[in-house]
Write an enzyme that holds these catalytic residues in place. Structure first.
Site, PDB file in Angstrom:
ATOM      1  N   SER A 143       7.478 -26.249 -30.113  1.00 42.17           N
ATOM      2  CA  SER A 143       7.907 -25.685 -31.388  1.00 42.17           C
ATOM      3  C   SER A 143       6.752 -25.660 -32.394  1.00 42.17           C
ATOM      4  O   SER A 143       5.741 -24.997 -32.158  1.00 42.17           O
ATOM      5  CB  SER A 143       9.119 -26.467 -31.903  1.00 42.17           C
ATOM      6  OG  SER A 143       9.779 -25.782 -32.925  1.00 42.17           O
TER       7      SER A 143
ATOM      8  N   ASP B  69      17.692 -19.287 -28.602  1.00 35.38           N
ATOM      9  CA  ASP B  69      16.713 -19.868 -29.533  1.00 35.38           C
ATOM     10  C   ASP B  69      16.238 -18.784 -30.489  1.00 35.38           C
ATOM     11  O   ASP B  69      15.796 -17.715 -30.052  1.00 35.38           O
ATOM     12  CB  ASP B  69      15.528 -20.420 -28.734  1.00 35.38           C
ATOM     13  CG  ASP B  69      14.463 -21.098 -29.597  1.00 35.38           C
ATOM     14  OD1 ASP B  69      14.610 -21.119 -30.835  1.00 35.38           O
ATOM     15  OD2 ASP B  69      13.482 -21.605 -29.012  1.00 35.38           O
TER      16      ASP B  69
ATOM     17  N   HIS C  97      16.927 -24.120 -28.131  1.00 39.03           N
ATOM     18  CA  HIS C  97      15.712 -24.743 -28.638  1.00 39.03           C
ATOM     19  C   HIS C  97      15.869 -26.265 -28.550  1.00 39.03           C
ATOM     20  O   HIS C  97      16.908 -26.819 -28.899  1.00 39.03           O
ATOM     21  CB  HIS C  97      15.500 -24.329 -30.099  1.00 39.03           C
ATOM     22  CG  HIS C  97      14.177 -24.742 -30.657  1.00 39.03           C
ATOM     23  ND1 HIS C  97      13.048 -23.951 -30.539  1.00 39.03           N
ATOM     24  CD2 HIS C  97      13.785 -25.854 -31.325  1.00 39.03           C
ATOM     25  CE1 HIS C  97      12.033 -24.556 -31.124  1.00 39.03           C
ATOM     26  NE2 HIS C  97      12.455 -25.711 -31.599  1.00 39.03           N
TER      27      HIS C  97
END
Length: 307
Positions: A151, A246, A276
């Site tokens: 991320s 996501d 995610h």
């Protein structure tokens, strides 16, 4: 593909609990929540784990075979530049060290909003340079160093790779990009399709970006939004992992495609049915265990190419 049943049950439990959404919290509250979420994850044994200071930046070093010189993955944790730390990602770093048989150096970079852009990027670049300079003493092969993260940590990996190329810095052999943040806009189909209800929300990403860059930085700078970089050539080989449900799915895949178009070696895989953050859930998800094996195989291949 439908949402993984295990994840569907987890998300339903979270919704029933009625806890505030991340974007309704303060950064301090968000950090406590995120650490609590990760407290129960299985932590594999690693032969040697030690904390030290890389120049000015705290790091944690995971060495699976002390006394042996191994390749290294410099890992930048996720958490939107705001809420992650060494503890939230300790289980990930342990598993990566064992699965890829490499030293993992986890970087405890400064967090926004107390330390907004470019402080996290600068800390990551400082730590990378320190690792190269101290490779021999910590049992690392300085010619076989990768960067990686999940991320926001994957965002930091991309910009560190860009800086190393542009500033003639350390030679990086691979970048492991797990559902990377690559763009500070919110206009992709995956943002519309997955705006809420799938762990990371659009409102949550807006909260992260506001804390990280506020109104003081150019959101389209290559060191903020690498998807907007004018030149993506001559970068390290990359592994890009995305998740179907996501908001960041499309920008991660778009970045992979641009890397390929610029002549770089890229392995890209979308994991269907997951959200995610799934990479942190190897206790629960076969998809996460598979993603670890993919990451390890790609890292090993890039390390071998430098052998």
């Amino acid at each position: 593909m439908p949402l993984n049943p295990t994840l569907a049950a987890v998300l339903a439990q979270m919704a029933e609990a009625g806890a505030p959404e991340l974007h309704e919290m303060s950064p301090v509250e968000g950090r406590a929540m995120y650490r609590a979420m990760n407290d129960g994850n299985t932590k594999q044994d690693v032969a040697q784990v030690s904390d030290t200071i890389a120049g000015t930046v705290p790091v944690r070093i995971y060495h699976p075979n002390p006394g042996e010189t191994l390749p290294c993955l410099v890992y930048f944790h996720g958490g939107g530049w705001v809420i992650g730390d060494l503890e939230t990602h300790d289980h990930i770093c342990r598993q990566l060290a064992n699965t890829a048989n490499c030293v993992v150096v986890a970087v405890d970079y400064r967090l926004a909003p107390e330390h907004p852009f470019p402080a996290p990027m600068d800390d990551c670049y400082t730590a990378l340079n320190w690792v190269v300079g101290h490779a021999a003493e910590i049992g690392i092969d300085a010619d076989r160093i990768a960067v990686g993260g999940d991320s926001a940590g994957a965002n930091l990996s991309t910009v560190v790779a860009l800086r190393a190329r542009d500033e003639e810095g350390p030679s990086i052999c691979h970048q492991l990009l797990i559902y990377p943040v690559t763009d500070a806009t919110f206009d992709t189909p995956s943002y519309s399709e997955n705006a809420e209800g799938y762990m990371l929300s659009k409102a949550g990403m807006e909260w992260f970006w506001q804390h990280y860059i506020g109104s003081h930085s150019d959101p389209l700078s290559q060191f903020v939004s690498p998807l907007r970089a004018e030149d993506l050539s001559k970068l390290p080989a990359a592994t890009v992992i995305t998740a179907e449900f996501d908001p960041l799915r499309d920008e991660g895949e778009a970045y992979a495609e641009l890397l390929i178009a610029a002549g770089n070696k890229v392995t890209m895989k979308r994991y269907d049915g997951v959200v995610h953050g799934f990479f942190a859930m190897s206790d629960l998800l076969e998809e996460a265990r598979d993603a670890f094996e993919l990451a390890a195989a790609e890292l090993t291949s890039s390390f071998a190419s430098r052998g």
